[in-house]
Write an enzyme that holds these catalytic residues in place. Structure first.
Site, PDB file in Angstrom:
ATOM      1  CD  GLN A   1      -8.227  12.852  -3.286  1.00  0.00           C
ATOM      2  OE1 GLN A   1      -7.663  13.576  -4.097  1.00  0.00           O
ATOM      3  NE2 GLN A   1      -9.041  11.869  -3.649  1.00  0.00           N
TER       4      GLN A   1
ATOM      5  CG  HIS B   1      -4.178  -1.180   4.692  1.00  0.00           C
ATOM      6  ND1 HIS B   1      -3.824  -0.329   3.669  1.00  0.00           N
ATOM      7  CD2 HIS B   1      -4.855  -2.215   4.105  1.00  0.00           C
ATOM      8  CE1 HIS B   1      -4.249  -0.820   2.518  1.00  0.00           C
ATOM      9  NE2 HIS B   1      -4.877  -1.960   2.746  1.00  0.00           N
TER      10      HIS B   1
ATOM     11  CG  HIS C   1      -6.956   8.185   1.186  1.00  0.00           C
ATOM     12  ND1 HIS C   1      -7.320   6.906   0.790  1.00  0.00           N
ATOM     13  CD2 HIS C   1      -7.021   8.950   0.052  1.00  0.00           C
ATOM     14  CE1 HIS C   1      -7.574   6.900  -0.501  1.00  0.00           C
ATOM     15  NE2 HIS C   1      -7.406   8.120  -0.981  1.00  0.00           N
TER      16      HIS C   1
ATOM     17  CG  ASN D   1     -14.162  10.469  -3.508  1.00  0.00           C
ATOM     18  OD1 ASN D   1     -15.235  11.047  -3.350  1.00  0.00           O
ATOM     19  ND2 ASN D   1     -13.227  10.926  -4.319  1.00  0.00           N
TER      20      ASN D   1
ATOM     21  CG  HIS E   1      -4.138   3.476   4.287  1.00  0.00           C
ATOM     22  ND1 HIS E   1      -3.075   2.797   4.863  1.00  0.00           N
ATOM     23  CD2 HIS E   1      -4.444   4.469   5.163  1.00  0.00           C
ATOM     24  CE1 HIS E   1      -2.762   3.359   6.019  1.00  0.00           C
ATOM     25  NE2 HIS E   1      -3.594   4.378   6.213  1.00  0.00           N
TER      26      HIS E   1
ATOM     27  CB  SER F   1      -7.556   4.588  -6.776  1.00  0.00           C
ATOM     28  OG  SER F   1      -6.887   5.664  -6.147  1.00  0.00           O
TER      29      SER F   1
ATOM     30  CB  CYS G   1      -0.911   0.003   1.224  1.00  0.00           C
ATOM     31  SG  CYS G   1      -1.824   1.561   1.446  1.00  0.00           S
TER      32      CYS G   1
ATOM     33  CB  CYS H   1       0.991   1.293   4.753  1.00  0.00           C
ATOM     34  SG  CYS H   1      -0.613   0.446   4.897  1.00  0.00           S
TER      35      CYS H   1
END
Length: 348
Positions: free
Chosen positions: A166, A113, A164, A151, A162, A159, A49, A52
């Protein structure tokens, strides 16, 4: 007004859009496409990943061994700080364009993760909120329009598994922010009060669509919701952007996020997909007509595998929904605030 169980339209006062509501269609048989069930068995750390701790990203940079939230510049950002050319924007009314510059960043919510927002502890969620605030304050020194969003889930185009979010920051006002800015300014000029302040007061009095509320925040299925389990998270205090949040407001926001995202997961006992985004007031001196808020747009409709597709009429005419906002609110209200994974663990 709180129980409109017949075909009708509802208007979104934030942007002027309408949504067609057709409650009778919710009972129709489903023979359309279904999404693959996502197995929630991710490891705590994935060596492959790029998000990570300690792993190498696509651009060759190595992540630090971070222990809380971690922010880095998006390796494939949609915006760059420098324009591709210095030529002037065209004035042709049929082929108008303008330069768009800015910055795109990634926020890893946790070093783990396999931990989504509802699975984080309250302290870990406070760290996420504090990171949103610090990033906003930094970027607001350079940019007028700052979008903080997440998202969640592959069906929403995520995509990387993990968890996250933005941040995209730029000086032009995005279409949604410009629209909301105009609507809220018009309402304030006419009534002398903030649109979302009045709306929150009305929803709290009704309680019909309220999912959760504490001293500083309200979670509600908006009257004009287009997505099946859409919610609006509104600051109850006179707050226009993240820079104004104090420690108590940040803690209360973490609590609201914990409850809402947990309830989402508990609807279908799955990691509930959505797109979530914060709308801060454009950076300016006087934005009293604004109120800080976040939109949650989840696509799941009937189960963990049946998604609401915005196609046909929705793309060519206006949004349409089968499940009324009131019915969606009842389902969210009934959903437990204790995550289903904990319930399964206790029962095993």
């Amino acid at each position: 007004m709180d129980d409109l169980e017949f075909t009708h339209r509802r208007r979104n006062p934030l942007n002027g859009d309408w949504v067609l509501v057709s409650p009778h269609r919710n009972n129709r048989p489903w023979l359309g496409a279904t999404e693959a069930t996502v197995v929630d068995s991710l490891p705590k750390h994935d060596a492959n990943c790029p998000l990570c701790p300690g792993n190498t990203r696509a651009n060759g940079e190595q992540n630090p061994q971070y222990t809380h939230t971690h922010v880095f510049t998006n390796d494939f950002g949609a915006l760059t700080e420098q324009a591709a050319s210095e030529s002037e924007a065209e004035a042709d009314p049929l082929f108008t364009h303008q330069h768009a510059t800015g910055e795109c960043r990634v926020i890893c919510f946790s070093p783990e993760h396999n931990k989504t927002l509802p699975e984080l502890s309250l302290d870990e969620l406070v760290a996420v909120v504090d990171t949103w605030r610090s990033q906003y304050c930094e970027l607001a020194k350079k940019y007028k329009c700052i979008h903080i969003f997440e998202n969640k889930g592959t069906i929403m185009g995520c995509s990387q598994p993990h968890p996250h979010g933005q941040i995209w920051a730029h000086n032009h006002l995005s279409t949604e922010i410009a629209s909301e800015d105009n609507s809220q300014a018009e309402y304030f000029a006419k009534h002398g009060r903030a649109l979302l302040a009045d709306y929150a007061k009305r929803e709290l009095a009704s309680k019909t669509r309220v999912v959760y509320a504490n001293q500083h925040w309200l979670v509600v299925v908006p009257f004009w919701a287009a997505w099946p389990f859409e919610t609006l998270l509104i600051a109850l205090d006179d707050v226009q952007d993240f820079s104004q949040l104090d420690s108590q407001q940040s803690l209360a926001l973490a609590e609201a996020l914990k409850v809402l995202t947990t309830k989402y997961d508990n609807i279908f006992n799955c990691s509930f997909a959505y797109s979530m985004g914060w709308h801060n007031a454009p950076v300016a001196e006087n934005q009293q007509h604004w109120r800080l808020h976040a939109h949650f747009y989840p696509p799941l409709l009937r189960s963990a595998t049946v998604k609401k597709h915005m196609v046909g009429y929705e793309m060519l005419a206006e949004s349409q929904r089968d499940l009324t906002a009131e019915t969606a609110a009842k389902i969210l209200q009934a959903a437990s605030a204790e995550h289903y994974k904990k319930t399964i663990t206790k029962g095993s």
